[in-house]
Design a protein around this motif. Structure first.
Motif, PDB file in Angstrom:
ATOM      1  N   ALA A   1       0.825  -1.207   0.000  1.00 62.26           N
ATOM      2  CA  ALA A   1       0.000   0.000   0.000  1.00 62.26           C
ATOM      3  C   ALA A   1       0.860   1.259   0.000  1.00 62.26           C
ATOM      4  CB  ALA A   1      -0.933  -0.002   1.213  1.00 62.26           C
ATOM      5  N   GLY A   2       1.918   1.248   0.783  1.00 63.50           N
ATOM      6  CA  GLY A   2       2.811   2.406   0.824  1.00 63.50           C
ATOM      7  C   GLY A   2       3.517   2.624  -0.501  1.00 63.50           C
ATOM      8  N   SER A   3       3.888   1.537  -1.185  1.00 64.86           N
ATOM      9  CA  SER A   3       4.552   1.668  -2.480  1.00 64.86           C
ATOM     10  C   SER A   3       3.619   2.264  -3.524  1.00 64.86           C
ATOM     11  CB  SER A   3       5.039   0.298  -2.961  1.00 64.86           C
ATOM     12  OG  SER A   3       5.947  -0.268  -2.044  1.00 64.86           O
ATOM     13  N   ALA A   4       2.342   1.936  -3.431  1.00 65.56           N
ATOM     14  CA  ALA A   4       1.368   2.481  -4.377  1.00 65.56           C
ATOM     15  C   ALA A   4       1.082   3.947  -4.088  1.00 65.56           C
ATOM     16  CB  ALA A   4       0.077   1.667  -4.325  1.00 65.56           C
ATOM     17  N   ALA A   5       1.073   4.313  -2.791  1.00 64.34           N
ATOM     18  CA  ALA A   5       0.756   5.684  -2.404  1.00 64.34           C
ATOM     19  C   ALA A   5       1.874   6.647  -2.785  1.00 64.34           C
ATOM     20  CB  ALA A   5       0.498   5.749  -0.902  1.00 64.34           C
ATOM     21  N   ARG A   6       3.121   6.249  -2.612  1.00 63.83           N
ATOM     22  CA  ARG A   6       4.294   7.046  -2.966  1.00 63.83           C
ATOM     23  C   ARG A   6       4.247   8.428  -2.322  1.00 63.83           C
ATOM     24  NH1 ARG A   6       5.160   5.501  -9.409  1.00 63.83           N
ATOM     25  NH2 ARG A   6       4.726   3.288  -9.140  1.00 63.83           N
ATOM     26  N   GLY A   7       3.806   8.483  -1.104  1.00 65.77           N
ATOM     27  CA  GLY A   7       3.712   9.776  -0.417  1.00 65.77           C
ATOM     28  C   GLY A   7       5.045  10.252   0.099  1.00 65.77           C
ATOM     29  N   PRO A   8       5.246  11.564   0.170  1.00 66.20           N
ATOM     30  CA  PRO A   8       6.523  12.103   0.650  1.00 66.20           C
ATOM     31  C   PRO A   8       6.668  12.020   2.154  1.00 66.20           C
ATOM     32  CG  PRO A   8       5.006  13.886   0.123  1.00 66.20           C
ATOM     33  CD  PRO A   8       4.319  12.618  -0.278  1.00 66.20           C
ATOM     34  N   ARG A   9       5.569  11.838   2.851  1.00 69.73           N
ATOM     35  CA  ARG A   9       5.627  11.790   4.309  1.00 69.73           C
ATOM     36  C   ARG A   9       5.542  10.350   4.800  1.00 69.73           C
ATOM     37  NH1 ARG A   9       4.169  15.875   7.522  1.00 69.73           N
ATOM     38  NH2 ARG A   9       4.041  17.976   6.694  1.00 69.73           N
ATOM     39  N   ALA A  10       6.051  10.141   5.978  1.00 70.25           N
ATOM     40  CA  ALA A  10       5.994   8.805   6.565  1.00 70.25           C
ATOM     41  C   ALA A  10       4.554   8.397   6.802  1.00 70.25           C
ATOM     42  CB  ALA A  10       6.767   8.785   7.873  1.00 70.25           C
ATOM     43  N   ALA A  11       4.185   7.238   6.256  1.00 72.74           N
ATOM     44  CA  ALA A  11       2.834   6.730   6.442  1.00 72.74           C
ATOM     45  C   ALA A  11       2.714   6.104   7.822  1.00 72.74           C
ATOM     46  CB  ALA A  11       2.519   5.683   5.376  1.00 72.74           C
ATOM     47  N   PRO A  12       1.552   6.254   8.452  1.00 73.64           N
ATOM     48  CA  PRO A  12       1.390   5.626   9.767  1.00 73.64           C
ATOM     49  C   PRO A  12       1.407   4.113   9.654  1.00 73.64           C
ATOM     50  CG  PRO A  12      -0.702   6.476   8.949  1.00 73.64           C
ATOM     51  CD  PRO A  12       0.338   6.958   8.002  1.00 73.64           C
ATOM     52  N   ALA A  13       2.065   3.474  10.583  1.00 75.26           N
ATOM     53  CA  ALA A  13       2.099   2.011  10.573  1.00 75.26           C
ATOM     54  C   ALA A  13       0.732   1.470  10.938  1.00 75.26           C
ATOM     55  CB  ALA A  13       3.132   1.508  11.567  1.00 75.26           C
ATOM     56  N   ASP A  14       0.383   0.377  10.312  1.00 78.52           N
ATOM     57  CA  ASP A  14      -0.859  -0.309  10.634  1.00 78.52           C
ATOM     58  C   ASP A  14      -0.824  -0.697  12.115  1.00 78.52           C
ATOM     59  OD1 ASP A  14      -2.966  -2.033  10.937  1.00 78.52           O
ATOM     60  OD2 ASP A  14      -2.517  -3.224   9.156  1.00 78.52           O
ATOM     61  N   PRO A  15      -1.779  -0.261  12.909  1.00 81.12           N
ATOM     62  CA  PRO A  15      -1.768  -0.605  14.335  1.00 81.12           C
ATOM     63  C   PRO A  15      -1.724  -2.101  14.590  1.00 81.12           C
ATOM     64  CG  PRO A  15      -3.406   1.098  13.896  1.00 81.12           C
ATOM     65  CD  PRO A  15      -2.904   0.626  12.566  1.00 81.12           C
ATOM     66  N   ALA A  16      -2.356  -2.869  13.718  1.00 76.71           N
ATOM     67  CA  ALA A  16      -2.319  -4.325  13.895  1.00 76.71           C
ATOM     68  C   ALA A  16      -0.898  -4.845  13.757  1.00 76.71           C
ATOM     69  CB  ALA A  16      -3.242  -5.000  12.872  1.00 76.71           C
ATOM     70  N   LEU A  17      -0.154  -4.289  12.819  1.00 75.23           N
ATOM     71  CA  LEU A  17       1.226  -4.719  12.639  1.00 75.23           C
ATOM     72  C   LEU A  17       2.068  -4.352  13.851  1.00 75.23           C
ATOM     73  CD1 LEU A  17       3.601  -5.820  11.019  1.00 75.23           C
ATOM     74  CD2 LEU A  17       3.764  -3.596   9.870  1.00 75.23           C
ATOM     75  N   VAL A  18       1.915  -3.130  14.342  1.00 75.10           N
ATOM     76  CA  VAL A  18       2.680  -2.706  15.525  1.00 75.10           C
ATOM     77  C   VAL A  18       2.320  -3.579  16.721  1.00 75.10           C
ATOM     78  CG1 VAL A  18       3.132  -0.817  17.126  1.00 75.10           C
ATOM     79  CG2 VAL A  18       2.909  -0.355  14.687  1.00 75.10           C
ATOM     80  N   ASP A  19       1.015  -3.865  16.890  1.00 79.15           N
ATOM     81  CA  ASP A  19       0.589  -4.742  17.984  1.00 79.15           C
ATOM     82  C   ASP A  19       1.242  -6.124  17.855  1.00 79.15           C
ATOM     83  OD1 ASP A  19      -0.957  -2.896  19.229  1.00 79.15           O
ATOM     84  OD2 ASP A  19      -2.876  -3.649  18.459  1.00 79.15           O
ATOM     85  N   ALA A  20       1.274  -6.643  16.610  1.00 77.39           N
ATOM     86  CA  ALA A  20       1.849  -7.969  16.391  1.00 77.39           C
ATOM     87  C   ALA A  20       3.327  -7.977  16.752  1.00 77.39           C
ATOM     88  CB  ALA A  20       1.655  -8.389  14.935  1.00 77.39           C
ATOM     89  N   LEU A  21       4.068  -6.989  16.283  1.00 79.97           N
ATOM     90  CA  LEU A  21       5.504  -6.935  16.564  1.00 79.97           C
ATOM     91  C   LEU A  21       5.761  -6.721  18.049  1.00 79.97           C
ATOM     92  CD1 LEU A  21       6.756  -4.815  13.525  1.00 79.97           C
ATOM     93  CD2 LEU A  21       6.737  -7.298  13.795  1.00 79.97           C
ATOM     94  N   GLY A  22       4.984  -5.824  18.663  1.00 83.23           N
ATOM     95  CA  GLY A  22       5.158  -5.583  20.089  1.00 83.23           C
ATOM     96  C   GLY A  22       4.860  -6.816  20.915  1.00 83.23           C
ATOM     97  N   GLY A  23       3.825  -7.552  20.532  1.00 86.95           N
ATOM     98  CA  GLY A  23       3.492  -8.762  21.265  1.00 86.95           C
ATOM     99  C   GLY A  23       4.566  -9.821  21.164  1.00 86.95           C
ATOM    100  N   VAL A  24       5.164  -9.959  19.985  1.00 91.25           N
ATOM    101  CA  VAL A  24       6.240 -10.934  19.810  1.00 91.25           C
ATOM    102  C   VAL A  24       7.457 -10.519  20.630  1.00 91.25           C
ATOM    103  CG1 VAL A  24       7.882 -11.848  18.134  1.00 91.25           C
ATOM    104  CG2 VAL A  24       5.452 -11.767  17.581  1.00 91.25           C
ATOM    105  N   LEU A  25       7.791  -9.237  20.601  1.00 94.20           N
ATOM    106  CA  LEU A  25       8.954  -8.762  21.358  1.00 94.20           C
ATOM    107  C   LEU A  25       8.777  -8.978  22.856  1.00 94.20           C
ATOM    108  CD1 LEU A  25       9.729  -5.450  19.445  1.00 94.20           C
ATOM    109  CD2 LEU A  25      11.229  -7.441  19.635  1.00 94.20           C
ATOM    110  N   ASP A  26       7.546  -8.859  23.340  1.00100.98           N
ATOM    111  CA  ASP A  26       7.269  -9.011  24.777  1.00100.98           C
ATOM    112  C   ASP A  26       7.254 -10.467  25.238  1.00100.98           C
ATOM    113  OD1 ASP A  26       7.097  -6.342  25.429  1.00100.98           O
ATOM    114  OD2 ASP A  26       4.944  -6.211  25.015  1.00100.98           O
ATOM    115  N   ASP A  27       7.142 -11.388  24.299  1.00102.07           N
ATOM    116  CA  ASP A  27       6.946 -12.792  24.657  1.00102.07           C
ATOM    117  C   ASP A  27       8.301 -13.466  24.884  1.00102.07           C
ATOM    118  OD1 ASP A  27       6.151 -15.393  25.018  1.00102.07           O
ATOM    119  OD2 ASP A  27       4.777 -15.428  23.307  1.00102.07           O
TER     120      ASP A  27
END
Length: 877
Positions: A584-610
């Motif tokens: 999705a970010g590659s298609a958007a090609r926006g100059p600003r940082a796109a917000p990370a999908d909260p589900a993805l951040v939750d997934a990564l955070g949960g793995v790091l905490d485990d």
């Protein structure tokens, strides 16, 4: 004999008209004029023609005798590539052939050549014909005895295949000789000799039957201590093969030689393995954890070939996967037992998806068992090796562990000493397990990566879950129409509380235990007695080399990351979330940082905490799909710059959300003990350096400072290189001083300087191409050494997606120019570099046009080697 330009076809195979039962070689080594005297015991088959043709390659003919009598000129014709003997006897006869070769001038590194003053050979696939005229095909099995003679001062070490059978000195000279005898019939591609002034380490191994085997590893003087890990890996490989497969080593000695100039990774010559030194030498100051794992895996792979490749070899080169795919499977299983099985599986699939999936999806696609080739050296591919291993793994999944082992045991018993085929291999499993593998055999003959689509529907009122699966396989070169395959889909149904939920019955399709056997174009499985809506977990453990397309929500993927009992699918769910964001970010090609999908951040955070999860597993989850992975997912009109921007923005957004957590874990891991190469400590370093790379990419000054500090103070190469790589991958100014410091510290160690060349070539900066060009003249670079070429040119063209795929086409032009120059020296290495163009048709129109121009310029060159012409022709087709 076929003309050189004609293709070889599987359907054209015919058994040889002549057999060669014994080969006696007398090799008198000289830097520029080595004399080879070959005595061949030839046995005509019934109905053999009266003319015998033996193949050569750039040979200088010196003499010929038949049954001890010098043949007159009217009884033979000879060129550097063909010796034709006329009116040969109808019964067994002896042929004596003398040739002269120049090892120092052999830049192709095939046949007999010199590497840093050491004589060595590489005969697979067709190098023996560069030593003497021969029936150079894998179904000619002979017993070899080799006498090697050389100057004692130049080559005090003389090594050959098999067991030592004699040695001595030549009276009145400073020359000596050694005789080696290999009692096991073998094809010519397994012949080897090594002669030089080498250091060594020594150990021994006691087999399960009580025999003592002498083990030696040879290397350049002064590097003996760096061979110790390889020796340990060898002994563990020997024991594991006895335990896991009941296979015992069969000679009195096992020798490994590490050489610095080698086209491949290593070669399994019977009793005398010749290795690229990067897969032997390792110590904490010069080798990373990945290097240690590679040494372990390649040592095991070549040793395992003693049975799957040597004792049982290939009838013809179309059967290459029979030895390579099977042996890759065996070395993967070994490494899984030595390390972490889930992490090893993820790493292997990453490799498959990065290297083999693009091959399957492009102009170089071919079946696991090709049916046609021009140059066999171009078919030592990820499809033959990695996909070939996946086919063996599927066979184990389909049959079950016990039946699979019974089939392998039968294969080793039935075909010991044979040159076998895929049909022979599969027949053993059919006979042992009573299985019908006719449809499964399509995996060997159909190219391409199958796509499996899945759609589930839950009927709460009837507690029924309906799962519909479909398979498709796109056309590939020469195969426009495909048939349904037998795809084993390991599965589970995850309940709302985590863990798999049971079901009362499954109907409508083939289900056995936890495997759905997808054999039709479309199948539906109906599970009754499912008490709550399940989340389907499909292709567990990556049970088939297929793409899975399933309509699944981000919430369900997040649930899989947290709850799936299958580690691979936990990782895959996180990768899927990240891939959606990156595409999705590659298609958007926006100059600003796109917000990370909260589900993805939750997934990564949960793995790091485990903390129950291995650090190495957490590192794998934290590593986002690469730029090449995203390009492959997009599939057409690919813009590498847009992908790089999307990936950088996502990494920045993740750090913005998880920065404190990442920093805390990085600090905690930094406080743990010193370096040991075991899997647990390697996993901790992997997580630490993955976190550092992610944080540095965010541009945090604190993270950049931490990377510089780690680089300067690290007590091992893994952490030192991890910090330097983070600075380079982010193209930070701090990298320049660090790269110079790294070079100065290791300027006398070529293998470490390969790492420096790789990093220089992989910096995603517009100045990198000029830097790569400048490094071609650097004293640390040598175009004659394949390792140097792969480190600099290979890394730039395969790993630096934005700079190789520059809009102006300069990256393509550079590679084309370099390949054309290298092709005159080393065609094999040149042809393999061209694989970087395999996905050129998927690029956006501007880049696509530039890439095609570069390829057309190569194709238009008249003096191309067959190796390079084959690759460029197929790439443009």
């Amino acid at each position: 004999m076929k003309a050189a330009e004609a293709p070889f076809r599987l359907d054209d195979y015919t058994p040889p008209s002549f057999r060669i039962d014994t080969v006696n070689l007398d090799v008198r080594l000289d830097k520029s004029a080595t004399r080879v005297a070959a005595r061949l015991a030839v046995r005509p088959e019934p109905g053999a023609p009266s003319t015998l043709e033996l193949i050569g390659d750039e040979l200088q003919f010196s003499g010929l005798k038949l049954d001890g009598v010098v043949l007159p000129p009217n009884r033979f014709t000879v060129t550097p590539s063909l010796l034709t003997v006329i009116d040969v006897p109808t019964g067994p006869f002896t042929l004596e052939i003398e040739t002269t070769i120049d090892p120092s001038a052999n830049t192709k590194l095939m046949g007999l050549y010199r590497s840093s003053g050491t004589y060595c050979t590489q005969c697979e696939a067709e190098g023996f014909r560069r030593i003497t005229y021969f029936l150079d095909r894998p179904d000619i099995l002979a017993v070899y005895t080799t006498r090697i003679e050389a100057s004692k001062d130049e080559a005090p070490i003389l090594l050959g295949n098999g067991n030592p059978a004699g040695q001595g000195f030549i009276p009145g000279t400073n020359r000596h000789y050694a005789i080696w005898h290999d009692p096991f019939p073998k094809p010519s591609y397994l012949f080897a000799l090594v002669a030089g002034d080498l250091g060594s380490i020594h150990d021994n191994f006691t087999t399960q039957s009580g025999r003592t085997v002498d083990l030696r590893i040879y290397c350049e003087h002064g590097k003996e201590a760096r061979c110790l890990y390889a020796m340990d890996a060898l002994k563990r490989s020997m024991r594991w093969d006895e335990t896991a497969f009941g296979l015992e080593y069969d000679l009195n000695v096992f020798n490994i030689v590490a050489v610095s100039d080698f086209n491949m990774g290593a070669m399994e010559n019977k009793g005398l393995n010749v290795f690229n030194d990067k897969y032997v030498l390792a110590d904490p100051n010069t080798a990373t954890d990945i290097d240690y794992a590679n040494v372990e895996g390649v040592i095991a792979h070549e040793y395992f070939h003693n049975w799957t490749g040597n004792r049982i070899t290939c009838r013809d080169w179309f059967q290459l996967c029979l030895k390579e795919g099977l042996t890759v499977f065996r070395d993967q299983e070994f490494s899984s037992d030595m390390r972490s099985r889930p992490v090893k599986r993820i790493a292997d699939v990453r490799t498959l998806q990065a290297r083999q999936f693009p091959e399957d999806g492009g102009p170089l696609a071919h079946p696991v068992r090709p049916e046609i080739y021009h140059e066999i050296s171009n078919f030592y591919t990820p499809t033959v090796y990695e996909k070939g291993a996946e086919v063996v793994r599927m066979l184990k999944t389909i049959l079950g562990e016990d039946a699979f082992r019974q089939g392998l045991d039968l294969y080793f018993t039935r075909h010991d000493g044979d040159a076998a085929t895929i049909e022979d291999f599969l027949a053993c499993f059919q006979d042992a397990a009573g299985a019908d593998l006719r449809q499964f055999k399509l995996w060997y003959s159909q190219a391409g990566t199958p796509q499996v689509t899945a759609k589930g529907q839950y009927d709460a009122a009837n507690q029924r879950y309906r799962l519909t699966l479909a398979q498709s396989l796109s056309p590939t070169p020469g195969q426009p129409v495909k048939r349904p395959m037998h795809i084993p889909i390991r599965f589970g149904l995850i309940g709302p509380n985590g863990g798999d939920i049971g079901y009362a019955s499954a109907s409508g399709s083939r289900v056995a235990g936890d495997v759905i056997h997808l054999t039709e174009a479309s199948q539906t499985v109906v599970f009754d007695g499912v008490t709550s809506r399940p989340v389907p977990s499909l292709l567990r453990g990556f049970s088939a080399p297929a793409r899975l397309a399933i309509d699944i929500s981000a919430e369900d993927l997040l649930f899989q990351v947290r709850a799936d009992s299958d580690p691979f699918n936990r990782w895959q769910a996180a990768q899927t979330l990240a891939m959606r964001n990156l595409v999705a970010g590659s298609a958007a090609r926006g100059p600003r940082a796109a917000p990370a999908d909260p589900a993805l951040v939750d997934a990564l955070g949960g793995v790091l905490d485990d903390d129950r999860l291995e650090p190495a597993f957490r590192a794998q989850v934290l590593q986002l799909p690469s730029e090449a992975d995203v390009a492959r997912e997009i599939g057409e009109n690919v813009d590498p710059d847009a992908i790089a921007t999307s990936r950088r923005q996502l990494r920045q957004a993740i750090v913005a959300s998880l920065g404190p957590k990442l920093l805390a874990i990085h600090s905690a891991l930094a406080a743990e003990g010193g370096f040991t190469p075991d899997a647990a400590n390697a996993g901790r370093r992997s997580l630490r350096n993955t976190i550092l790379d992610l944080m540095v990419a965010s541009g945090s000054r604190a993270a950049i400072g931490a990377a510089v500090w780690q680089f300067e103070t690290a007590d091992n190469m893994t952490d030192r290189l991890g910090a330097l790589a983070a600075l380079c991958h982010a193209a930070l100014p701090e990298r320049k001083a660090a790269l110079d410091m790294f070079h100065d510290a290791y300027r006398h160690d070529p293998l470490v300087l390969d790492k420096w060349l790789t990093l220089e070539a992989s910096v995603p900066s517009p100045e990198t191409l000029d830097r790569v060009k400048a490094l071609l003249a650097h004293p640390s670079f040598a175009v004659s050494n394949p390792n140097r070429v792969r480190a600099l040119i290979g890394s730039f063209s395969s790993a630096n997606q934005t700079q190789f795929n520059r809009l102006d086409g300069a990256g393509y032009d550079f590679l084309a120019h370099f390949v054309l120059d290298l092709d005159q020296r080393n065609p094999q290495t040149a042809a393999r570099l061209l694989v970087a163009f395999r996905s050129w048709r998927s690029l956006e129109p501007g880049r696509r046009f530039k890439a095609e121009q570069a390829l057309q310029r190569i194709a238009a060159t008249s003096r191309l080697s067959p190796d390079t012409r084959d690759i460029v022709t197929r790439t443009l087709a």
